[in-house]
Design a protein around this motif. Sequence first.
Motif, PDB file in Angstrom:
ATOM      1  N   ALA A  14       0.696  -1.243   0.111  1.00  0.00           N
ATOM      2  CA  ALA A  14       0.109  -0.441  -0.518  1.00  0.00           C
ATOM      3  C   ALA A  14       1.042   1.555  -0.035  1.00  0.00           C
ATOM      4  N   ARG A  15       1.936   1.504   0.763  1.00  0.00           N
ATOM      5  CA  ARG A  15       2.604   2.793   1.042  1.00  0.00           C
ATOM      6  C   ARG A  15       3.773   2.329  -0.657  1.00  0.00           C
ATOM      7  N   GLU A  16       3.855   1.973  -1.183  1.00  0.00           N
ATOM      8  CA  GLU A  16       4.581   1.896  -2.427  1.00  0.00           C
ATOM      9  C   GLU A  16       3.552   2.424  -4.052  1.00  0.00           C
ATOM     10  N   THR A  17       2.292   1.892  -4.001  1.00  0.00           N
ATOM     11  CA  THR A  17       1.367   2.300  -4.623  1.00  0.00           C
ATOM     12  C   THR A  17       0.958   4.102  -3.967  1.00  0.00           C
ATOM     13  N   LEU A  18       0.794   3.816  -2.656  1.00  0.00           N
ATOM     14  CA  LEU A  18       0.791   4.720  -2.203  1.00  0.00           C
ATOM     15  C   LEU A  18       1.761   6.523  -2.630  1.00  0.00           C
ATOM     16  N   GLU A  19       3.217   6.025  -2.946  1.00  0.00           N
ATOM     17  CA  GLU A  19       3.722   6.593  -3.342  1.00  0.00           C
ATOM     18  C   GLU A  19       4.209   6.762  -4.602  1.00  0.00           C
ATOM     19  N   SER A  20       3.505   5.968  -5.956  1.00  0.00           N
ATOM     20  CA  SER A  20       3.562   6.150  -6.764  1.00  0.00           C
ATOM     21  C   SER A  20       2.203   7.317  -6.952  1.00  0.00           C
ATOM     22  N   HIS A  21       1.332   7.022  -5.998  1.00  0.00           N
ATOM     23  CA  HIS A  21       0.199   8.019  -7.098  1.00  0.00           C
ATOM     24  C   HIS A  21       0.861   9.362  -6.402  1.00  0.00           C
ATOM     25  N   PHE A  22       1.023   9.726  -5.404  1.00  0.00           N
ATOM     26  CA  PHE A  22       1.150  10.355  -4.701  1.00  0.00           C
ATOM     27  C   PHE A  22       2.161  11.274  -4.169  1.00  0.00           C
ATOM     28  N   GLY A  23       3.284  10.523  -4.322  1.00  0.00           N
ATOM     29  CA  GLY A  23       4.516  10.928  -3.914  1.00  0.00           C
ATOM     30  C   GLY A  23       5.013  10.973  -2.390  1.00  0.00           C
ATOM     31  N   GLU A  24       5.567  12.025  -1.454  1.00  0.00           N
ATOM     32  CA  GLU A  24       5.993  12.158  -0.383  1.00  0.00           C
ATOM     33  C   GLU A  24       4.674  11.780   0.373  1.00  0.00           C
ATOM     34  N   ALA A  25       4.695  11.775   1.414  1.00  0.00           N
ATOM     35  CA  ALA A  25       3.708  12.153   1.931  1.00  0.00           C
ATOM     36  C   ALA A  25       3.060  12.566   2.935  1.00  0.00           C
ATOM     37  N   PRO A  26       1.983  13.407   2.733  1.00  0.00           N
ATOM     38  CA  PRO A  26       2.213  14.590   4.218  1.00  0.00           C
ATOM     39  C   PRO A  26       1.852  14.058   5.307  1.00  0.00           C
TER      40      PRO A  26
END
Length: 276
Positions: A14-26
């Motif tokens: 999930a983290r890998e997918t979030l990073e690919s969609h949105f980049g760095e986390a807020p």
Amino acid sequence: MSEVSGIETDLALARETLESHFGEAPKIGLVLGSGLSNLVDFFENPREASYSELPGFIPSTVEGHKGALVAGKLGGVPVVAMAGRNHLYEGHSAAAVVFPLRALIHWGIDSVVITNAAGGISASLVEGDLMLISDHLNMTGQNPLVGENVDSLGPRFPDMSLAYDPELRGKARRIGLTGGLDLKEGVYASMLGPSYETPAEVEMLGRIGADAVGMSTVPEVIAARHAGARVLGLSCITNLAAGKSKEVLTHDDVKDVANSVKDRMQYLVKELVKAI
């Protein structure tokens, strides 16, 4: 594969997918409840992914829940919002309900503003009130931490003495005073649902200390605190609970009242993320 290693593998994906969609986390995440998803309409430069695109995120089946993750800026501050959530009453396990928030925390958020629509029990609450959650009663009979503990997420027995961050509540109170908002504060009781409470149940909840009642939030708060994230809880009082009003409650009523407070909710959350 053990239960723990399975969760850790799922969170890593999930983290890998979030990073690919949105980049760095807020650093700040929002969970938007019934009728409150329209807050994302005020995001600057929004980027969106439906839950069906994100591993472990279950598409919402409840009207008034958008069912998408939206990242952008609110008042110039980077945030990510769960526009809609899943509930135990949809037939999901507690672990499945909290997985998206766990994934966001694993991605990098460290503070969470969790909102919901709730029925007012306390005589001091009326339709349209905004209530800061000071504490909760878990009346669902379920807990997302049941089973083998995931030590990489948090301790076996997490303390819930300060489930709702006192510093964040203080900031919210000051914002309310500055903005002329009559913010209430109280204890939120979470029931399993999906039926609304009976008058006898509402009477019981009031006697044991509940000020408002709903069908969400508590599992997410437990998971967030287990993982070390700070939490601010905010209820929109969309109706008086059963026995407090002669009217028959419908979900449309809940959405209508939630929509009527969107300007106050937008102001409060926007100022909150700037203060956090």
